[in-house]
Design a protein around this motif. Structure first.
Motif, PDB file in Angstrom:
ATOM      1  N   ARG A  80      -6.352 -17.779   3.917  1.00 13.99           N
ATOM      2  CA  ARG A  80      -7.127 -17.453   2.705  1.00 13.99           C
ATOM      3  C   ARG A  80      -8.212 -16.418   3.008  1.00 13.99           C
ATOM      4  O   ARG A  80      -8.455 -15.503   2.218  1.00 13.99           O
ATOM      5  CB  ARG A  80      -7.739 -18.729   2.120  1.00 13.99           C
ATOM      6  N   LYS A  81      -8.864 -16.580   4.167  1.00  9.84           N
ATOM      7  CA  LYS A  81      -9.906 -15.616   4.560  1.00  9.84           C
ATOM      8  C   LYS A  81      -9.316 -14.214   4.712  1.00  9.84           C
ATOM      9  O   LYS A  81      -9.909 -13.227   4.268  1.00  9.84           O
ATOM     10  CB  LYS A  81     -10.551 -16.050   5.882  1.00  9.84           C
ATOM     11  N   MET A  85       1.288 -15.578   0.235  1.00  8.28           N
ATOM     12  CA  MET A  85       0.649 -16.627   1.016  1.00  8.28           C
ATOM     13  C   MET A  85       1.557 -17.119   2.149  1.00  8.28           C
ATOM     14  O   MET A  85       1.097 -17.305   3.280  1.00  8.28           O
ATOM     15  CB  MET A  85       0.247 -17.797   0.109  1.00  8.28           C
ATOM     16  N   LEU A 100       0.497 -16.906   6.062  1.00  7.83           N
ATOM     17  CA  LEU A 100       0.396 -18.189   6.758  1.00  7.83           C
ATOM     18  C   LEU A 100       1.306 -18.208   7.988  1.00  7.83           C
ATOM     19  O   LEU A 100       0.900 -18.686   9.066  1.00  7.83           O
ATOM     20  CB  LEU A 100       0.771 -19.327   5.803  1.00  7.83           C
ATOM     21  N   LEU A 108      -6.565 -12.984   3.320  1.00  4.81           N
ATOM     22  CA  LEU A 108      -6.170 -12.446   2.018  1.00  4.81           C
ATOM     23  C   LEU A 108      -7.373 -11.940   1.241  1.00  4.81           C
ATOM     24  O   LEU A 108      -7.305 -10.897   0.573  1.00  4.81           O
ATOM     25  CB  LEU A 108      -5.428 -13.519   1.218  1.00  4.81           C
ATOM     26  N   ASN A 109      -8.485 -12.654   1.330  1.00  8.71           N
ATOM     27  CA  ASN A 109      -9.712 -12.185   0.683  1.00  8.71           C
ATOM     28  C   ASN A 109     -10.228 -10.912   1.342  1.00  8.71           C
ATOM     29  O   ASN A 109     -10.646  -9.975   0.663  1.00  8.71           O
ATOM     30  CB  ASN A 109     -10.785 -13.273   0.731  1.00  8.71           C
ATOM     31  N   TRP A 143      -1.600 -14.480  -4.757  1.00 13.44           N
ATOM     32  CA  TRP A 143      -1.216 -15.164  -3.521  1.00 13.44           C
ATOM     33  C   TRP A 143       0.167 -15.793  -3.603  1.00 13.44           C
ATOM     34  O   TRP A 143       0.887 -15.849  -2.603  1.00 13.44           O
ATOM     35  CB  TRP A 143      -2.250 -16.230  -3.145  1.00 13.44           C
ATOM     36  N   GLN A 144       0.526 -16.298  -4.762  1.00 11.86           N
ATOM     37  CA  GLN A 144       1.820 -16.971  -4.899  1.00 11.86           C
ATOM     38  C   GLN A 144       2.898 -16.053  -5.476  1.00 11.86           C
ATOM     39  O   GLN A 144       3.992 -16.502  -5.783  1.00 11.86           O
ATOM     40  CB  GLN A 144       1.659 -18.226  -5.777  1.00 11.86           C
ATOM     41  N   LYS A 160      -6.715 -14.046  -5.839  1.00 14.80           N
ATOM     42  CA  LYS A 160      -6.044 -15.348  -5.800  1.00 14.80           C
ATOM     43  C   LYS A 160      -4.801 -15.394  -6.676  1.00 14.80           C
ATOM     44  O   LYS A 160      -3.815 -16.049  -6.336  1.00 14.80           O
ATOM     45  CB  LYS A 160      -7.017 -16.451  -6.226  1.00 14.80           C
ATOM     46  N   PRO A 210      -4.251 -22.625   7.148  1.00 13.06           N
ATOM     47  CA  PRO A 210      -4.361 -22.282   5.716  1.00 13.06           C
ATOM     48  C   PRO A 210      -5.701 -21.643   5.361  1.00 13.06           C
ATOM     49  O   PRO A 210      -5.746 -20.686   4.572  1.00 13.06           O
ATOM     50  CB  PRO A 210      -4.185 -23.645   5.025  1.00 13.06           C
ATOM     51  N   ASN A 211      -6.775 -22.168   5.941  1.00  8.36           N
ATOM     52  CA  ASN A 211      -8.097 -21.612   5.658  1.00  8.36           C
ATOM     53  C   ASN A 211      -8.215 -20.186   6.193  1.00  8.36           C
ATOM     54  O   ASN A 211      -8.772 -19.297   5.535  1.00  8.36           O
ATOM     55  CB  ASN A 211      -9.175 -22.507   6.279  1.00  8.36           C
TER      56      ASN A 211
END
Length: 732
Positions: free
Chosen positions: A503-504, A480, A484, A506-507, A516-517, A513, A499-500
């Protein structure tokens, strides 16, 4: 228990009995192999349903093998399988599914010097191989011990504190490879210690060491590592280390070869040689992980798919696998629908008289809950879609190279090269290893200064550079954090929306999910490559430079990238040995021939590869049937003759392409002119006589001019068509 540390079981059997755990039967055109745990579905075409195929002798046997890295997702879920002798198996599956993990587990059990515990891989199950089976393993990223030279590595030495392993299967460390190594050292010190040289030479005679030495030199030459023999492995590039590891495995002449991405860093001629070597040895068993579809198609006799912790086997090559997988998924979907129909009946039974249910059949109640699980639809394969949205505008000035020259010492990389890139250019840079392909793209990207000439980049150009060396990240950086940072670094990006957007992305690039970390260092090689691709495309480039983009990524990601590049309307420059990939996205080559010479070739990589085969065939055939008294002069004459013939063929191919393009342009142009003529004629017909003769005369002149242009183009169309017909007949 997934959370507990699993024990590794290493065992070799002289007489492995597998009849008790393998049972073959036929159903609906498929052969299903039932093991002690789970099932294995194998595509089997045109086989009588009444005939059972006897199991082949095992090279390696796997029983109830399980492995999970996090206790939640299983890379291997109670898998049982027999790797049959003499088969060449391609292991496929999505990035991160566990392909490399499976190879490493097999190597851990069967190859001396490999220990998965050092890498945090824990597994539960039993792996066996007969004692007479020697296994060799080539890793995706070979290790780099600083105290081992290339020459020693070719003879199986992994550290100076150990002797040559000689492969797996319980081989003694006192092997013929140590005899060859001793002889190589004795040659170096022959003048100082002639007695040792004599003793080492005698040992070579008695142990058969000369054939091993010859094999080592042949393989090292073919894979272009012979000149590196005195260098330590730690000083080599990633590509050189991979070729050395592959050469070392081939020198051992193993019975089983485990290969993880063997074609990475190999040029076309080396890949073709490796393919021929593997297919010519009918006794050799191969299990290979590769993204190279041409290699899978040429080499493999069966495909083994790792999907959600289970193995599925398909008879035939890669094309047969694609057909078989569709049929397998359709069969699974049909089974789910059948289970749902039965479930509705049983659910009604369960709901009736719940107070009296205990008097009902307990077996039927247990069967109900088992049936309930079977009604859950299978997990759909993620489908990566790379959108071409937001590509930047490209101006008229793109990138111009004028009289560019570059040398490294006495080595000429570029010599007076000029080219103006145009919108829509999709060019593959090809050539043998070491001729400067990566250097060329570094010059394009501005990372490599030139000695003379100019490289001018247009103001609107935004480059996306995919480096074959991979990502450079901080050790503890998470997935992430990485994405980012890339989003925030984009021009004009709204920081509040970053951030949004991350996420898009990565998807879209199929990072679940729960990953991500995770630290990037924990990702598989293919997942790191997918993350690298994300970072390049996030910039919305209009000039893409891709250096070996197909290395290590799975076939689904590769297909998504191909679709993206087919629609990409900027400039693409790609370096790749993958023929399927390169043929699909480029029809134009820069062929680096060495000494700074670059040939501009209009055609595909496969067509160019055919030229190489023709050249080798012509030189190998030589003057058969001739009576030349001067072989040297004859060779020179044949080479010159071939060169002229090759040039003529290239000119003819280019002429054919240009004619076809001209005919297409003429067709489109004539169609537009006919529409224009019809429009003018309609205007003449509807013009009022009161408008005057001047207006009608002008319209008539326009119509005549358009008709004359149509006639000229029709004549040209006929001329080109006749020339094309003659050339095509000559080609046939």
């Amino acid at each position: 228990n997934a959370s507990t540390t699993c024990m590794n079981h290493h065992h070799h059997d002289d007489d492995v009995s597998y009849s008790s755990r393998t049972r073959l039967f036929q159903t609906r055109g498929y052969r299903r192999s039932s093991h002690s745990s789970g099932t294995l579905l194998m595509a089997q075409r045109d086989e009588p349903s009444t005939v059972a195929t006897p199991p082949q002798a095992p090279a390696i046997s796997i029983e109830n093998l399980s492995c999970t890295h996090n206790g939640e997702v299983y890379q291997l879920d109670d898998v049982s399988y027999v790797l049959p002798r003499g088969q060449r198996m391609g292991l496929v599956g999505r990035n991160g599914c566990g392909k490399s993990t499976l190879l490493r587990i097999l190597a851990d059990a069967c190859v001396a010097g490999v220990d998965t515990a050092d890498e945090g891989i824990r597994y539960n199950g039993r792996i066996t191989s007969p004692r007479d089976v020697r296994v060799a393993f080539v890793e995706q990223e070979p290790p780099t011990p600083s105290d081992v030279t290339v020459g020693d590595a070719l003879l199986g030495v992994t550290t100076t504190s150990t002797t040559a392993a000689g492969g797996g299967g319980g081989k003694s460390s006192s092997s013929v490879y140590n005899v060859v190594r001793r002889y190589r050292l004795a040659v170096i010190n022959a003048e100082v210690d002639p007695d040792e040289f004599a003793s080492a030479s005698a040992a070579m005679e008695s142990s058969g060491g000369w054939s091993v030495l010859t094999k080592a030199e042949e393989v090292a030459t073919r894979l272009r590592v012979r000149h590196l023999q005195d260098q330590p492995l730690s000083s080599l590039s990633g590509g050189e280390r991979k070729r050395v590891a592959l050469a070392a495995a081939l020198v051992q002449e193993p019975d089983v070869l485990l290969l993880d991405e063997p074609t990475n860093h190999l040029d076309l001629s080396a890949i073709r040689w490796l393919s021929d070597l593997l297919t010519d040895n009918k006794k050799l068993t191969v299990l290979v992980v590769t993204h190279d579809r041409a290699f899978l198609e040429d080499v493999c006799t069966r495909i083994l798919e790792l999907d959600q912790g289970s193995l599925y086997e398909y008879e035939g090559n890669y094309a047969a696998y694609l057909e078989g997988k569709d049929a397998r998924l359709a069969l699974q979907d049909a089974a789910v629908q059948s289970a749902k129909a039965k479930y509705r009946v049983e659910l009604d039974w369960m709901r009736r008289q719940p107070q009296a249910r205990e008097s009902k059949s307990k077996a039927r109640i247990d069967a109900f809950y088992k049936l309930e699980k079977a009604t859950k639809p299978r997990s759909l394969d993620p489908s990566l879609a790379l959108a071409n949205d937001g590509q930047r505008r490209m101006g008229g000035n793109i990138l111009s190279m004028q009289n560019v020259s570059l040398k490294f010492g006495d080595r000429v990389m570029l010599k007076d090269f000029s080219y103006d890139f145009c919108r829509g250019d999709k060019i593959a840079v090809v050539g043998a290893n070491g001729v400067g392909k990566s250097t060329f793209v570094r010059v394009l990207s501005g990372l490599q200064p030139v000695d003379s000439g100019n490289v001018e980049v247009g103001e609107t150009i935004v480059m996306g550079i995919y480096d074959q060396m991979g990502l450079e990240v901080e050790h503890d950086e998470t997935v992430m954090q990485f994405v980012l940072d890339r989003v925030k670094g984009r021009e004009g990006e709204n920081m509040a929306e970053a951030p949004n957007e991350a996420r898009k992305l990565l998807n879209r690039f199929e990072f679940p999910k729960q990953r991500w970390q995770e630290r990037i260092s924990m990702l598989s090689g293919g997942e790191k490559r997918r993350l690298q691709l994300l970072s390049v495309l996030t910039k919305r480039p209009n000039f893409l430079i891709l250096d070996e983009p197909s290395n290590d990524i799975d076939l689904n990601t590769l297909q998504a990238l191909e679709s993206y590049l087919e629609e990409f309307n900027g400039v693409l420059v790609v370096v790749s040995h993958d023929r399927f990939f390169t043929d699909k996205v480029t029809k134009h080559l820069f062929v680096l021939e060495g000494d700074g010479q670059i040939k501009d070739y209009k055609g595909t990589l496969s067509e160019y590869a055919e030229c190489l085969v023709e050249q080798e065939g012509s030189l190998a055939f030589g003057g058969a049937g001739g009576e030349s008294s001067s072989p040297g002069a004859d060779d020179t004459e044949r080479k010159e003759s071939y060169k002229e013939e090759k040039q003529r063929r290239n000119q003819q191919r280019n002429a054919l392409r240009n004619m076809k393009k001209e005919i297409e342009k003429l067709d489109k142009s004539m169609e537009k002119l006919k529409v224009k003529a019809a429009s003018i004629q309609e205007e003449i017909n509807t013009t009022d006589q009161d408008a005057g003769w001047t207006v009608l005369a002008e319209l008539t002149d326009k119509l005549n001019a358009v008709n004359e242009e149509i006639e000229e183009k029709e004549m040209r169309w006929l001329e080109v068509s006749e020339e094309l017909e003659i050339l095509e007949a000559y080609e046939e």
